[in-house]
Write a protein that holds these residues in place. Structure first.
Motif, PDB file in Angstrom:
ATOM      1  N   HIS A  20     -14.246  38.718  34.475  1.00 43.32           N
ATOM      2  CA  HIS A  20     -13.309  38.189  35.469  1.00 43.32           C
ATOM      3  C   HIS A  20     -12.076  39.073  35.485  1.00 43.32           C
TER       4      HIS A  20
ATOM      5  N   ALA B  31      -6.616  39.744  40.033  1.00 39.53           N
ATOM      6  CA  ALA B  31      -6.772  39.829  41.489  1.00 39.53           C
ATOM      7  C   ALA B  31      -6.432  41.212  42.032  1.00 39.53           C
TER       8      ALA B  31
ATOM      9  N   LYS C  93     -16.339  37.267  44.579  1.00 33.91           N
ATOM     10  CA  LYS C  93     -15.902  35.945  44.155  1.00 33.91           C
ATOM     11  C   LYS C  93     -15.911  35.831  42.640  1.00 33.91           C
TER      12      LYS C  93
ATOM     13  N   ASN D  62     -13.165  37.954  41.130  1.00 34.30           N
ATOM     14  CA  ASN D  62     -11.813  37.559  41.547  1.00 34.30           C
ATOM     15  C   ASN D  62     -11.064  38.712  42.227  1.00 34.30           C
TER      16      ASN D  62
END
Length: 251
Positions: free
Chosen positions: A22, A25, A59, A62
């Motif tokens: 992950h 952003a 998705k 992220n």
């Protein structure tokens, strides 16, 4: 929720480990590819296997879908994946560190550089051959001037990449066929889109710089044989450096 990249039969791992990392952003294209490389190795995917859609990868990571698309296009340019609407994105090269004692991302970096180098080699050699055959008096002056500029930057200990590009562009302009410049630039851009400094070393190929004036002189003298011989030596040196670094890397 099922894993985005389910393990192949026979691949064991902790069920709590997600194959995708992950990211923040604001993750960059290189970050996306590092995460995908790790995912592919963990999931045991091989040549011909299909990656999930861009939107699913984005998705899970992220990050924006555009960053995933740019990253995969860069891999496509380097021959790591193939992409089309019907078949999706599939692996075209092995993404595994098992065959070499080096991290998977560095292995990909090295193999990608060797692939682009193999394509660039005959183009650069033929370009200097044609330049030596067709060069005009004005083009000779430009090539010699670019050579002098390159050596001045190199001897000053400064970053010589831009001067090197200008030197080679002058040769490509003199060869009389604009396709050489276009094709070589596409090859360079495909790799440099991610790896501006292969193996973290921005001066990979520095040992070849002192040989460049010899190419300039050979072209100016119309000596095709000498120009080709020196360019071949330069390309050999770069390939040897890459292979040497591959052997020196440890996990």
């Amino acid at each position: 929720m099922p894993e985005l990249f389910p393990k192949k039969p026979g691949i064991t791992s902790s069920p709590t480990i997600d194959p995708l990392v992950h990211l923040n952003a604001d993750g960059q294209k290189r970050d996306v590819l590092d995460a995908l490389s790790l995912m592919i190795e963990r999931a045991g995917l091989g040549i011909g296997d299909r990656l999930p859609p861009e939107v699913e990868i984005a998705k899970k990571l992220n990050v924006g879908r555009s960053k995933v698309r740019e990253a995969l296009i860069a891999w496509q340019n380097m021959g790591i994946v193939t992409r089309n609407k019907k078949a999706g994105t599939r692996l075209a090269a092995e993404v595994s560190s098992k065959s070499l004692h080096m991290p998977v991302t560095l292995k990909l970096e090295a193999e990608s550089l060797l692939r682009t180098h193999a394509v660039r080699r005959p183009l650069e050699i033929e370009a200097v051959r044609l330049a030596a055959r067709h060069v005009t008096a004005q083009q000779s002056k430009i090539i010699l001037a670019r050579s002098a500029e390159l050596m001045a930057v190199y001897e000053a200990g400064e970053n010589w990449r831009a001067a090197d590009h200008r030197f080679h562009k002058a040769i490509h302009d003199a060869c009389g066929n604009p396709l050489f410049e276009q094709l070589i630039r596409q090859i360079q851009d495909g790799f440099n889109a991610i790896y501006e400094a292969p193996f973290g070393q921005p001066h990979l190929g520095q040992a070849t710089i002192p040989l460049h004036p010899g190419i300039a002189d050979a072209i100016a003298d119309g000596d095709e044989k000498q120009a080709v011989a020196i360019m071949g030596t330069i390309m050999d040196i770069v390939e040897t450096e890459v292979r040497h670094m591959m052997g020196d890397q440890n996990v």
